[in-house]
Design an enzyme around this catalytic site. Structure first.
Site, PDB file in Angstrom:
ATOM      1  N   HIS A   1       0.839  -1.202   0.000  1.00 55.24           N
ATOM      2  CA  HIS A   1       0.000   0.000   0.000  1.00 55.24           C
ATOM      3  C   HIS A   1       0.870   1.246   0.000  1.00 55.24           C
ATOM      4  O   HIS A   1       1.986   1.246   0.536  1.00 55.24           O
ATOM      5  CB  HIS A   1      -0.979   0.011   1.186  1.00 55.24           C
ATOM      6  CG  HIS A   1      -0.351   0.023   2.552  1.00 55.24           C
ATOM      7  ND1 HIS A   1       0.030   1.177   3.188  1.00 55.24           N
ATOM      8  CD2 HIS A   1      -0.063  -0.983   3.410  1.00 55.24           C
ATOM      9  CE1 HIS A   1       0.523   0.888   4.382  1.00 55.24           C
ATOM     10  NE2 HIS A   1       0.489  -0.429   4.545  1.00 55.24           N
TER      11      HIS A   1
ATOM     12  N   ASP B   1      -0.469   4.391   0.922  1.00 62.05           N
ATOM     13  CA  ASP B   1      -0.889   5.359   1.930  1.00 62.05           C
ATOM     14  C   ASP B   1      -0.083   5.149   3.203  1.00 62.05           C
ATOM     15  O   ASP B   1       0.477   4.070   3.432  1.00 62.05           O
ATOM     16  CB  ASP B   1      -2.385   5.236   2.205  1.00 62.05           C
ATOM     17  CG  ASP B   1      -2.747   3.937   2.909  1.00 62.05           C
ATOM     18  OD1 ASP B   1      -2.479   2.882   2.318  1.00 62.05           O
ATOM     19  OD2 ASP B   1      -3.280   3.982   4.040  1.00 62.05           O
TER      20      ASP B   1
ATOM     21  N   ASP C   1       6.685   1.170   6.072  1.00 64.85           N
ATOM     22  CA  ASP C   1       5.252   0.818   6.070  1.00 64.85           C
ATOM     23  C   ASP C   1       4.459   1.836   5.264  1.00 64.85           C
ATOM     24  O   ASP C   1       3.992   2.822   5.797  1.00 64.85           O
ATOM     25  CB  ASP C   1       4.761   0.785   7.520  1.00 64.85           C
ATOM     26  CG  ASP C   1       3.327   0.339   7.653  1.00 64.85           C
ATOM     27  OD1 ASP C   1       2.816  -0.307   6.740  1.00 64.85           O
ATOM     28  OD2 ASP C   1       2.710   0.652   8.687  1.00 64.85           O
TER      29      ASP C   1
ATOM     30  N   GLU D   1      -5.025   1.594   3.473  1.00 65.69           N
ATOM     31  CA  GLU D   1      -4.848   0.534   4.465  1.00 65.69           C
ATOM     32  C   GLU D   1      -4.736   1.086   5.884  1.00 65.69           C
ATOM     33  O   GLU D   1      -5.251   0.499   6.833  1.00 65.69           O
ATOM     34  CB  GLU D   1      -3.603  -0.290   4.129  1.00 65.69           C
ATOM     35  CG  GLU D   1      -3.491  -1.608   4.890  1.00 65.69           C
ATOM     36  CD  GLU D   1      -2.811  -1.483   6.247  1.00 65.69           C
ATOM     37  OE1 GLU D   1      -2.947  -2.413   7.057  1.00 65.69           O
ATOM     38  OE2 GLU D   1      -2.150  -0.453   6.496  1.00 65.69           O
ATOM     39  N   GLU D   2      -4.065   2.229   6.027  1.00 72.16           N
ATOM     40  CA  GLU D   2      -3.778   2.738   7.358  1.00 72.16           C
ATOM     41  C   GLU D   2      -4.979   3.403   8.023  1.00 72.16           C
ATOM     42  O   GLU D   2      -5.104   3.385   9.242  1.00 72.16           O
ATOM     43  CB  GLU D   2      -2.624   3.762   7.298  1.00 72.16           C
ATOM     44  CG  GLU D   2      -1.300   3.184   6.822  1.00 72.16           C
ATOM     45  CD  GLU D   2      -0.648   2.254   7.833  1.00 72.16           C
ATOM     46  OE1 GLU D   2      -1.254   1.993   8.882  1.00 72.16           O
ATOM     47  OE2 GLU D   2       0.464   1.790   7.566  1.00 72.16           O
TER      48      GLU D   2
ATOM     49  N   HIS E   1       4.671   3.803  12.269  1.00 76.19           N
ATOM     50  CA  HIS E   1       3.606   4.583  12.895  1.00 76.19           C
ATOM     51  C   HIS E   1       4.134   5.595  13.897  1.00 76.19           C
ATOM     52  O   HIS E   1       3.332   6.290  14.538  1.00 76.19           O
ATOM     53  CB  HIS E   1       2.553   3.697  13.587  1.00 76.19           C
ATOM     54  CG  HIS E   1       1.779   2.821  12.665  1.00 76.19           C
ATOM     55  ND1 HIS E   1       0.574   2.233  13.026  1.00 76.19           N
ATOM     56  CD2 HIS E   1       2.010   2.417  11.394  1.00 76.19           C
ATOM     57  CE1 HIS E   1       0.109   1.512  12.031  1.00 76.19           C
ATOM     58  NE2 HIS E   1       0.974   1.600  11.020  1.00 76.19           N
TER      59      HIS E   1
END
Length: 461
Positions: free
Chosen positions: A95, A97, A128, A164-165, A434
């Site tokens: 992904h 995003d 990520d 996704e996030e 994150h």
């Protein structure tokens, strides 16, 4: 480069991947520069720019991808390089995003500029999951170089998600509506990683999610704390009291229906390793250690509850007033074997039954995601694990659990129950996904990319 795809050895695969590292560094820098945080007002151009970049990049490596608008307002990039007759199709997922990076003061360098320090590449999404996007591109570039005109060609399906996030249901809705866009014999969900750098691993267990948002109201508006404080009900204090009932004095979940004595039987960090990886401060206890629990007992095998957002005045903006409104986002993680709806029901029942002082409490249920437990008995998983071990030069590939959630995993297997699915990737504890100063190790990109290349080369029939 003298190797051909059918006879590709680990050494030749490493050589090919090493030659792609400058491309990976350049491409990752371009993609990180897009502030592609889904559903954030003001970032529409960044999200559109990132999806356009992904479309163009995969078309350049020979996969005829198209952009698909999804029901959550995001764009997913999907395409298929058709297989030769009798050859399998492998789906490569990632992904583009990313999580927000609003805490810019905690970043050593700009989140949106890929920066190298101490042998790592820093930037939001570097691990990520934009690092996986460019890893796929590098592997496909090598496939193009090594595939001769008479060599059999496996099918390569690409799915690069845009939400996704902070959503994700758009892709699941698209899967429901057009499952043919996702058809494959093997799904490689490349959005995971290792529990230690340099150790090849596949994730065999994921927790699901069942979050809620809790809002507490006590006054029509904030009131002067000198004139009304002490008698006027404080919404923030009421919320704090309510949230404090979710755990016992040891920090363990204390919600009926969510308590558990399950232990994790697989590989995982010991408390000291976990303390280092998580950055736990000196003198602060790791939850469960005093009770003889290992970290993965709590991060993989059992439900966990975390307050991931809190609405109230900041300290810098403090005024002498009794708050009349406060809210919190409560993240509930659900382990394999537990139904997320039942878990969310238990959390809501607990919150509703522990409201302090008759405060007005509103609970909004957020999107559910089911936990995942992998079937590792199939030939594709065995081939991937061997490819990972060969790429790292290790004797074997570890099977690990992850507290993260990837709802797509279960949804794909529901549509294609005869397919195999594997979770792996470049994310290891030092990546700090994150968080501020997210980074990726180029060595992990190199090794995981080499493994993916070996797997695709060995998948021809």
């Amino acid at each position: 480069m003298t190797a051909t795809l059918p006879s590709l050895t680990p050494d030749a695969a490493r050589e090919a991947m090493a030659a792609q590292m400058p491309f990976i560094r350049q491409a990752l820098g371009e993609l990180v520069a897009y502030r592609s945080v889904h559903s954030t007002p003001g970032l529409e151009a960044d999200n559109a720019g990132a999806s356009d970049w992904v479309v163009n990049a995969f078309r350049e490596v020979g996969v005829p991808v198209e952009a698909h608008e999804t029901s959550d307002g995001s764009t997913t990039v999907i395409g298929l390089r058709e297989p030769d007759e009798g050859q399998p199709t492998v789906l490569l997922y990632s992904h583009y995003d990313v999580q927000p990076a609003t805490d810019v003061d905690n970043w050593t360098s700009s989140p949106w500029e890929l920066t190298e320090r101490d042998g790592r590449w820093y930037g939001r999404g570097a691990a990520d999951c934009k690092g996986h996007v460019v890893l796929h591109l590098a592997v496909l570039r090598i496939l193009n170089e090594l595939t001769g005109p008479d060599d059999p060609k496996i099918g390569v399906r690409v799915v690069v998600e845009g939400s996704e996030e902070r959503g994700g249901y758009g892709l699941e809705d698209l899967l429901d509506a057009q499952p043919e866009l996702f058809a494959a014999d093997t799904f490689l969900i490349v959005d995971s990683g290792n529990d230690a750098e340099g150790v090849p691993a596949v994730a065999t267990a994921l927790r699901g999610t069942a979050p809620v948002t809790v809002t507490v109201d006590t006054l029509n508006q904030p009131m002067h704390s000198g004139q009304y404080g002490g008698a006027a009900p404080d919404a923030l204090l009421a919320l704090i009291r309510l949230l404090s009932t979710l755990h016992d004095d040891n920090g363990l979940v204390a919600v009926d229906g969510l308590t558990s004595d399950v232990r994790w039987e697989g590989r995982g960090p010991d408390p000291e390793t976990f303390r280092r990886d998580a950055g736990v401060l000196d003198g602060v206890d790791v939850i469960g250690e005093a009770q003889g629990l290992l970290p993965n007992d709590l991060t993989v095998a059992r439900p966990s509850i975390t307050v991931t957002g809190l609405d109230s005045l900041t300290v810098a903006d403090a005024v002498n007033a009794v708050p009349g409104h406060a809210a919190a986002h409560v993240s509930l993680r659900i382990p394999p074997g537990m139904d997320p709806k039942e878990g969310q029901d238990a959390l809501v029942r607990h919150l509703e039954s522990h409201v302090p002082g008759h405060a007005k409490v509103t609970i909004e249920r957020d999107t559910l995601a089911s936990p995942f437990s992998a079937d590792t008995s199939g030939p594709a998983l065995a081939l991937l694990m061997q490819s990972l071990a060969d790429a790292y030069g290790a004797e074997e590939t570890a099977q690990i659990g992850s507290g993260g959630s990837i709802p797509l995993s279960n949804a794909l297997l529901e549509k294609y129950p005869d397919a195999e699915l594997a979770l792996f990737g470049i994310e290891e504890p030092a990546c700090r996904i994150h968080s501020a100063d997210e980074s990726v190790s180029p060595d992990e990109i190199f090794h995981v990319g080499t493994a993916e290349l070996l797997f695709l080369a060995r998948s021809t029939r």
